[in-house]
Design a protein around this motif. Structure first.
Motif, PDB file in Angstrom:
ATOM      1  N   SER A 207       0.828  -1.211   0.000  1.00 31.30           N
ATOM      2  CA  SER A 207       0.000   0.000   0.000  1.00 31.30           C
ATOM      3  C   SER A 207       0.859   1.257   0.000  1.00 31.30           C
ATOM      4  O   SER A 207       0.543   2.242  -0.671  1.00 31.30           O
ATOM      5  N   ALA A 208       1.967   1.209   0.752  1.00 33.25           N
ATOM      6  CA  ALA A 208       2.842   2.379   0.835  1.00 33.25           C
ATOM      7  C   ALA A 208       3.666   2.577  -0.425  1.00 33.25           C
ATOM      8  O   ALA A 208       3.973   3.702  -0.820  1.00 33.25           O
ATOM      9  N   THR A 209       4.021   1.466  -1.087  1.00 36.91           N
ATOM     10  CA  THR A 209       4.934   1.527  -2.227  1.00 36.91           C
ATOM     11  C   THR A 209       4.217   1.604  -3.570  1.00 36.91           C
ATOM     12  O   THR A 209       4.806   2.030  -4.568  1.00 36.91           O
ATOM     13  N   ALA A 210       2.951   1.201  -3.615  1.00 39.94           N
ATOM     14  CA  ALA A 210       2.222   1.140  -4.887  1.00 39.94           C
ATOM     15  C   ALA A 210       2.272   2.439  -5.692  1.00 39.94           C
ATOM     16  O   ALA A 210       2.475   2.397  -6.914  1.00 39.94           O
ATOM     17  N   GLY A 215       4.160   5.045 -10.617  1.00 39.28           N
ATOM     18  CA  GLY A 215       4.905   6.104 -11.284  1.00 39.28           C
ATOM     19  C   GLY A 215       6.021   5.565 -12.158  1.00 39.28           C
ATOM     20  O   GLY A 215       6.254   6.061 -13.265  1.00 39.28           O
ATOM     21  N   LEU A 216       6.701   4.522 -11.672  1.00 39.87           N
ATOM     22  CA  LEU A 216       7.779   3.915 -12.454  1.00 39.87           C
ATOM     23  C   LEU A 216       7.235   3.253 -13.728  1.00 39.87           C
ATOM     24  O   LEU A 216       7.828   3.375 -14.800  1.00 39.87           O
ATOM     25  N   ILE A 221       6.542   3.331 -19.640  1.00 43.28           N
ATOM     26  CA  ILE A 221       5.708   3.324 -20.846  1.00 43.28           C
ATOM     27  C   ILE A 221       5.928   4.602 -21.652  1.00 43.28           C
ATOM     28  O   ILE A 221       6.083   4.565 -22.882  1.00 43.28           O
ATOM     29  N   LYS A 222       5.958   5.737 -20.978  1.00 41.65           N
ATOM     30  CA  LYS A 222       6.135   7.025 -21.660  1.00 41.65           C
ATOM     31  C   LYS A 222       7.482   7.102 -22.360  1.00 41.65           C
ATOM     32  O   LYS A 222       7.568   7.506 -23.519  1.00 41.65           O
ATOM     33  N   ARG A 223       8.530   6.679 -21.668  1.00 42.60           N
ATOM     34  CA  ARG A 223       9.863   6.761 -22.267  1.00 42.60           C
ATOM     35  C   ARG A 223      10.024   5.758 -23.419  1.00 42.60           C
ATOM     36  O   ARG A 223      10.658   6.068 -24.429  1.00 42.60           O
ATOM     37  N   SER A 224       9.449   4.581 -23.274  1.00 42.01           N
ATOM     38  CA  SER A 224       9.533   3.587 -24.348  1.00 42.01           C
ATOM     39  C   SER A 224       8.788   4.080 -25.582  1.00 42.01           C
ATOM     40  O   SER A 224       9.238   3.889 -26.719  1.00 42.01           O
ATOM     41  N   ALA A 225       7.640   4.727 -25.367  1.00 42.15           N
ATOM     42  CA  ALA A 225       6.873   5.262 -26.492  1.00 42.15           C
ATOM     43  C   ALA A 225       7.661   6.338 -27.230  1.00 42.15           C
ATOM     44  O   ALA A 225       7.574   6.464 -28.460  1.00 42.15           O
ATOM     45  N   ALA A 226       8.461   7.094 -26.481  1.00 42.68           N
ATOM     46  CA  ALA A 226       9.246   8.185 -27.073  1.00 42.68           C
ATOM     47  C   ALA A 226      10.633   7.742 -27.531  1.00 42.68           C
ATOM     48  O   ALA A 226      11.362   8.518 -28.149  1.00 42.68           O
ATOM     49  N   SER A 237      15.351   5.900 -12.742  1.00 47.12           N
ATOM     50  CA  SER A 237      16.196   4.791 -12.326  1.00 47.12           C
ATOM     51  C   SER A 237      16.921   4.227 -13.535  1.00 47.12           C
ATOM     52  O   SER A 237      16.321   4.068 -14.597  1.00 47.12           O
ATOM     53  N   THR A 238      18.201   3.922 -13.346  1.00 50.21           N
ATOM     54  CA  THR A 238      18.971   3.290 -14.415  1.00 50.21           C
ATOM     55  C   THR A 238      19.009   1.780 -14.197  1.00 50.21           C
ATOM     56  O   THR A 238      18.566   1.261 -13.168  1.00 50.21           O
ATOM     57  N   VAL A 239      19.565   1.078 -15.152  1.00 47.51           N
ATOM     58  CA  VAL A 239      19.634  -0.385 -15.082  1.00 47.51           C
ATOM     59  C   VAL A 239      20.524  -0.840 -13.921  1.00 47.51           C
ATOM     60  O   VAL A 239      20.209  -1.814 -13.222  1.00 47.51           O
TER      61      VAL A 239
END
Length: 296
Positions: A207-210, A215-216, A221-226, A237-239
């Motif tokens: 519940s606290a981390t969801a 957001g991650l 999804i946003k970065r992959s689309a772009a 976060s990096t690999v």
């Protein structure tokens, strides 16, 4: 007068579909291979058809919700039933593959049958509610004609494109996302049990981390689309840190004898990305290595 609709398949989902149509005022005919499963819908006001042919003949719109497309084929692809469907609308709400949906539309077109393919992103209790989600693909004019009927099944009906395979393709993508979360939860439970952590404690941490995880995922999804795979000022976060944390998890699991099937898969994707020079790239760079087999 509301459109008359027939529903083939009275499992939990098919029954929910039929009940929603009855509630919306549609004259509804139902059929099921095991007649006893259709009996409760008869008691609720539906007409129970004695055969598939009778069900198809009773309505201008036929909704199919059976086990798979092979089952649909066995029900519809005989001369009498196909002839009875001619000029009518077939809405396939059976789970299947994009290729299967395209083949059904091809068959329907050859027999003068209008066709829409749909995927239900809901459990039966959401059918007929505002939160019920249906993805629908097929000819746009046919979809527009069917909005009212589809709206009776769920308040969130989405037209995803004219390619009939798109509803099933997007359904599979969403299921992959869901199963990632569910199998991740199973793995978390295994770790907690091995380390004698109360499972309710895990629930509180989820519940606290969801919100952070949500957001991650949204950022991924946003970065992959772009196509933004290199780390930049907006990278969350990096690999590298994830790969390091994975080793800690694997070490714990090895020590406790926990099944590593899932983490071995993670390790393989990480290694492919790192070998290609993405150790310090954005985590989204891993998406470059999920779209093809490992040997490609």
């Amino acid at each position: 007068m509301q459109a008359a609709i027939s529903v083939l398949g009275m499992g939990r989902m098919g029954s929910a579909l039929a009940r929603a149509l009855l509630k919306a005022g549609h004259p509804t005919t139902v059929w099921n291979r095991t007649p006893a499963k259709a009996a409760p819908l008869g008691a609720a006001g539906a007409e129970v058809a004695a055969s598939v042919h009778n069900a198809v003949a009773a309505s201008e719109i036929v909704i199919v919700n059976v086990s798979d497309y092979a089952a649909t084929e066995s029900l519809l692809r005989n001369g009498a039933v196909a002839a009875a469907l001619k000029g009518k609308l077939l809405i396939e709400l059976t789970s299947g593959t994009p290729a299967g949906a395209r083949e059904v539309q091809d068959w329907a077109g050859r027999h003068g049958i209008r066709h829409l393919d749909g995927a239900i992103l809901a459990t039966p209790d959401f059918i007929g509610t505002e939160a019920g989600t249906l993805l629908v693909s097929g000819p746009a004019p046919v979809f527009e004609e069917s909005r009212t009927v589809l709206g009776a099944l769920g308040g969130n009906v989405q037209f995803v494109g004219e390619d009939p395979g798109l509803a099933n393709a997007l359904d599979s993508a969403v299921l992959a996302l869901m199963w990632g979360a569910l199998f991740g939860a199973l793995q978390s439970i295994a770790v907690c049990r091995a380390e004698a952590i109360d499972i309710e404690t895990l629930g509180r941490q989820w519940s606290a981390t969801a919100p952070v995880i949500d957001g991650l995922v949204a950022d991924l999804i946003k970065r992959s689309a772009a196509g933004r795979y290199a780390a930049d000022d907006e990278t969350l976060s990096t690999v590298a840190p994830h790969y390091g944390a994975l080793h800690h998890l694997v070490e714990l699991m090895a020590a406790r004898g926990i099944d590593r099937t899932i983490t071995d898969g993670y390790e393989a994707i990480f290694r492919r990305a790192i070998d290609a020079g993405h150790l310090h790239g954005d985590f989204a760079s891993l998406s470059l290595f999920m779209g093809r087999p490992a040997h490609a």
